[in-house]
Write a protein that holds these residues in place. Structure first.
Motif, short mmCIF file in Angstrom:
data_model
loop_
_atom_site.label_atom_id
_atom_site.label_comp_id
_atom_site.label_asym_id
_atom_site.label_seq_id
_atom_site.Cartn_x
_atom_site.Cartn_y
_atom_site.Cartn_z
N ALA B 100 0.83 -1.21 0.00
CA ALA B 100 0.00 0.00 0.00
C ALA B 100 0.86 1.26 0.00
N LEU B 101 1.86 1.26 0.87
CA LEU B 101 2.71 2.45 1.00
C LEU B 101 3.44 2.74 -0.32
N GLU B 102 3.97 1.68 -0.94
CA GLU B 102 4.73 1.86 -2.19
C GLU B 102 3.82 2.34 -3.32
N ASN B 103 2.58 1.83 -3.33
CA ASN B 103 1.64 2.29 -4.34
C ASN B 103 1.34 3.78 -4.19
N VAL B 104 1.14 4.18 -2.96
CA VAL B 104 0.83 5.59 -2.72
C VAL B 104 2.03 6.48 -3.06
N ALA B 105 3.22 5.92 -2.84
CA ALA B 105 4.44 6.72 -3.05
C ALA B 105 4.81 6.83 -4.53
#
Lengths: 410, 233
Positions: B100-105
Motif C-alpha cells: 500500500a505504501l509503495e503504491n501511494v508513493a
C-alpha cells in the motif's frame, strides 16, 4: 548517472516476479551453458590434433641430398650432390617470407670428456634458427647465436641430459668440455620434449664444424620452417618449388627422385589434419551461432511476453506520470540485469561441467576441453544486447500505448 | 479550473468511425464536485479520459488551469498528469506487487521526490484514509474498500488540482460505496475539485452538480443539493 531509485524499482520488480525473472534467466543461462560446453568440446578436439605436433615445430621440412639416379645435361649417374653455405642464402633470397627459419645440419659423433667423466655424443652444427625449429627450451644461458656462427667460436649449447650425465650436480654453464682434443665452452643448457635422444644432443655453430672438421663450406642437410600462416597445401607447393630450384641449380634431372629430396610425409599428415581443422572451423561457429540464435529467440519471446504481462502496470505508471523513457528504461534494465546475471551463471555451470568431465573424455579424442573467457563474454554480451533489443521494441511500443488502452486491457 | 469548448472525438471501428463526443462544452470551477452521468456508450468515460489526458481529443479546446491541452508530447502529458491530476479507477489499478505504501508513493517517485520524503508523505496520506496500519500490506491482502482507499491516497499524494474518478464505487457494495463517497466528499470539503463518472443515481446525488450525457452531447447540466454520504455510514 546512477539512479538508486530506479534500481530499487527494478530489484523490487525482479524480486516480486521471481517466476518471470527465473524463466527469462533460465533461457539465457541454458543457452550460454550449452554454448560453453559445445565450444569447450570442440576446442578439446582441436587440442587433440595439436598434440600430434608438439615435439618439433609442425612447419619443419628437411631438405636432403644424395647421388643422382638419372643422367642429365651430359652428366653421369651417381654424382654426389652436396649443399653449401651459399644455398642457405639462395633459399632465403629466393623464397623470402615463405621461409620463416632455416638451418643447416652437420652432425659428428665424438667422445666428450669433462674431468673424469666421458661419453659418446653427437655434436650438430646449426644456425640460431634451429632452436625454434626443434622447439628447444633454454634452461640456462643461451642458444648458439649469429656471432658464434660468424666468428666460428668453439661454444656449445648442451641438452639437459648431457649436463646431468657429465656434470652431475654441477652447473655446466661457463665450463669447458673436451671433444677429442678440441675444447668447447658451454654457453647454454636446453631441454626438448622430443625425448631423451634430443636432450643428449650438443649444438654448435655450423661454421665451427666446417672450420674444425671439414675445411669446406659444405653442409649436410637443410631444415627450413615454412611460414606458419601457410596451409599444408601451400607448403606442398613450396616443397615442389624448392625441389625444382635446387635440381636446376645442381643440374639434376627434374624426375630424379634421389639427388634432391624433401620429406613431405609430415605434410601429407598435416594436410589431413588441416582438413579436419577446417571442418571443425566451420562446425564450431555453426554450433555457436545456432546456440546463440536459440538463446536470442528464447529471450525475445520472453521479453514480448513480459511486456504484454506488464501492460496494465505500464498504464498505471503512465497515468501516475511516468514518462515513456522511464517505462522503457525500467523494462530494459531489468532484462539486461537478468540476462547478464543469468549469462554469468550459465558460464559458470558450463565451465564447471567442462572441468568435471574434462579428464574423463580423453579417450573420445577430446583433450583438455576449455573455452576462452573472451568468447563466452562475447556470447553473453550478444545475448544481453539481443535481449535488450527484443525488449526494447515491445517496451517502446508499450510506452507509446495510450494509458487508457493499457488500463482497459488489464 | 477547467474549460472545454466544442470537444469532438471519434473512434475508428473497422472501416467506419464511431462519433463518440459530438461537441461538448463544459466549464468547471475550483472546488466543484461534478458527476458525469449517462448510459453506457454515452461517451462519459471517453470525456473523463480526455480530461485525464489518458486519451486525445480530435477537435475543440481543452484548457486546464489556464494551459491549453492539445498535441502534447508523451513526456509533457506525463508531466501534466503527474502535476495536475489524480486518478481513481473502478478497478483500483494498484500495482499488485507493491504494498500500500509503495503504491501511494509511486506518483511521488515520478515527481522526483527523495525516498525518505516520499515514504513520509505516502504514510501521511495513508493515515488520512485510515490505513496507516496497513501500509505494508499488498493489494491482494486488502478488501475492495481498503484498496480503493489506497487508490484515493495515491491520487491525493501528488497533491493534484483535479481529482478524476471513473466509477469509483462500481466494484464495491453499497455500504463500502458510501464510505468511499464520504471520503471523497470530505476531500471536496477541503477544497479539492472532483470530477467523477458514475451511472448510479445515489452516488451522483452525493455530488454538487450533475452533467448528463446522451449520445455524445450534454443533455442536462444541473446543480443539485448534495446528499451527505456519512449519514449512511
Amino acid at each position: 548517472m546512477f539512479d538508486l531509485d530506479l534500481w530499487r524499482e527494478i530489484f523490487q520488480s525482479i524480486n516480486k516476479n521471481k517466476t518471470r525473472a527465473a524463466l527469462s534467466g533460465f533461457t539465457v543461462a541454458f543457452a550460454i551453458m550449452l554454448f560453453t560446453i559445445l565450444f569447450g568440446i570442440a576446442n578439446g578436439l582441436e587440442n587433440t590434433f595439436e598434440k600430434f605436433f608438439l615435439t618439433t615445430a609442425d612447419n619443419a621440412l628437411t631438405i636432403r641430398s644424395g647421388t643422382t639416379s638419372k643422367p642429365y645435361k651430359g652428366l653421369q649417374i651417381g654424382r654426389l650432390i652436396t649443399y653449401a653455405n651459399k644455398d642457405l642464402d639462395y633459399l632465403k633470397k629466393e623464397f623470402g617470407d615463405k621461409i620463416q627459419y632455416i638451418t643447416p645440419k652437420l652432425s659428428r659423433t665424438y667422445q666428450l670428456k669433462y674431468k673424469k667423466r666421458k661419453g659418446e655424443y653427437t655434436i650438430t652444427g646449426v644456425s640460431p634458427d634451429h632452436q625454434y625449429l626443434e622447439k628447444a627450451v633454454i634452461i640456462k644461458g643461451r642458444f648458439i647465436n649469429e656471432r658464434d656462427v660468424k666468428n666460428k667460436d668453439k661454444v656449445i649449447a648442451i641438452g639437459r641430459l648431457v649436463e646431468k650425465d657429465l656434470f652431475v650436480k654441477e652447473s655446466a654453464l661457463g665450463k669447458y668440455i673436451d671433444l677429442e682434443g678440441v675444447v668447447y665452452k658451454v654457453v647454454g643448457v636446453f631441454s626438448d620434449n622430443g625425448g631423451d635422444e634430443q636432450e643428449r644432443t650438443i649444438y654448435t655453430g655450423y661454421t665451427t664444424i666446417q672450420r674444425l672438421y671439414l675445411a669446406t663450406d659444405e653442409i649436410g642437410s637443410i631444415t627450413i620452417g615454412y611460414n606458419p600462416n601457410m596451409s599444408a597445401d601451400q607448403a606442398l607447393v613450396l616443397v615442389q618449388e624448392i625441389t625444382a630450384k635446387l635440381k636446376s641449380r645442381y643440374d639434376v634431372a627434374p624426375n630424379d627422385q634421389r639427388a634432391v629430396r624433401i620429406g613431405n610425409r609430415i605434410l601429407q599428415e598435416k594436410k589431413r589434419l588441416d582438413n579436419m581443422t577446417t571442418g571443425l572451423g566451420i562446425l564450431i561457429p555453426i554450433i555457436g551461432f545456432g546456440t546463440l540464435i536459440a538463446g536470442i529467440l528464447g529471450i525475445s519471446n520472453i521479453m514480448i511476453f513480459i511486456v504484454k504481462e506488464r501492460t496494465k502496470e505500464i498504464g498505471i505508471r503512465k497515468a501516475l506520470g511516468a514518462s515513456p523513457r522511464s517505462i522503457v528504461s525500467i523494462i530494459l534494465l531489468e532484462s539486461i540485469l537478468i540476462t547478464a546475471f543469468a549469462g554469468y551463471v550459465g558460464l559458470l555451470i558450463g565451465v564447471g561441467v567442462l572441468e568435471a568431465i574434462g579428464s574423463s573424455i580423453e579417450r573420445y579424442w577430446i583433450t583438455n576441453p576449455s573455452v576462452k573467457p573472451s568468447i563466452v563474454y562475447t556470447a553473453t554480451i550478444v545475448l544481453v544486447i539481443a535481449g535488450a533489443i527484443a525488449g526494447f521494441l515491445p517496451a517502446k511500443k508499450a510506452s507509446k500505448i495510450k494509458p487508457i488502452v493499457a488500463l482497459r486491457n488489464g | 479550473m477547467l474549460e472545454i469548448r466544442d470537444l469532438q472525438k471519434s473512434y475508428p471501428i473497422g472501416g467506419t468511425s464511431l462519433h463518440v463526443l459530438k461537441g461538448i462544452n463544459l466549464s468547471i470551477k475550483d472546488g466543484e464536485m461534478v458527476a458525469i452521468m449517462g448510459s453506457s456508450g454515452s461517451g462519459k468515460s471517453t470525456l473523463l479520459n480526455i480530461i485525464g489526458m489518458l486519451d486525445e481529443l480530435d477537435s475543440g479546446e481543452y484548457i486546464l488551469d489556464g494551459l491549453p491541452i492539445k498535441n502534447l508530447t508523451e513526456k509533457k502529458a506525463a508531466l501534466y498528469r503527474n502535476k495536475f491530476l489524480g486518478f481513481i479507477f473502478q478497478s483500483f489499478n494498484l500495482i499488485n506487487y507493491k504494498n500500500a505504501l509503495e503504491n501511494v508513493a509511486l506518483p511521488l517517485y515520478y515527481q522526483g521526490m527523495s525516498r525518505k520524503d516520499r515514504q513520509e508523505k505516502a504514510l501521511f496520506h495513508l493515515g488520512k484514509v485510515g490505513l496507516a496500519d496497513w501500509a505494508k500490506h499488498l493489494p491482494k491482502e486488502l478488501s475492495g474498500g481498503q484498496n480503493q482507499r489506497v487508490a484515493i491516497a495515491r491520487a491525493l499524494a501528488a497533491n493534484p488540482k483535479l481529482l478524476l474518478a471513473d466509477e469509483p464505487t462500481g466494484a464495491l457494495d453499497t455500504t463500502t460505496s458510501y464510505e468511499i463517497m464520504a471520503f471523497i466528499q470530505q476531500l471536496n470539503d477541503e477544497g479539492k475539485t472532483i470530477l467523477m463518472v458514475t451511472h448510479e443515481e445515489d452516488i451522483a446525488n452525493m455530488c454538487k452538480r450533475i452533467v448528463r450525457l446522451k449520445d455524445g452531447v450534454i443533455m442536462e447540466d444541473t446543480k443539485v443539493i448534495q446528499v451527505r454520504a456519512d449519514q449512511y455510514v
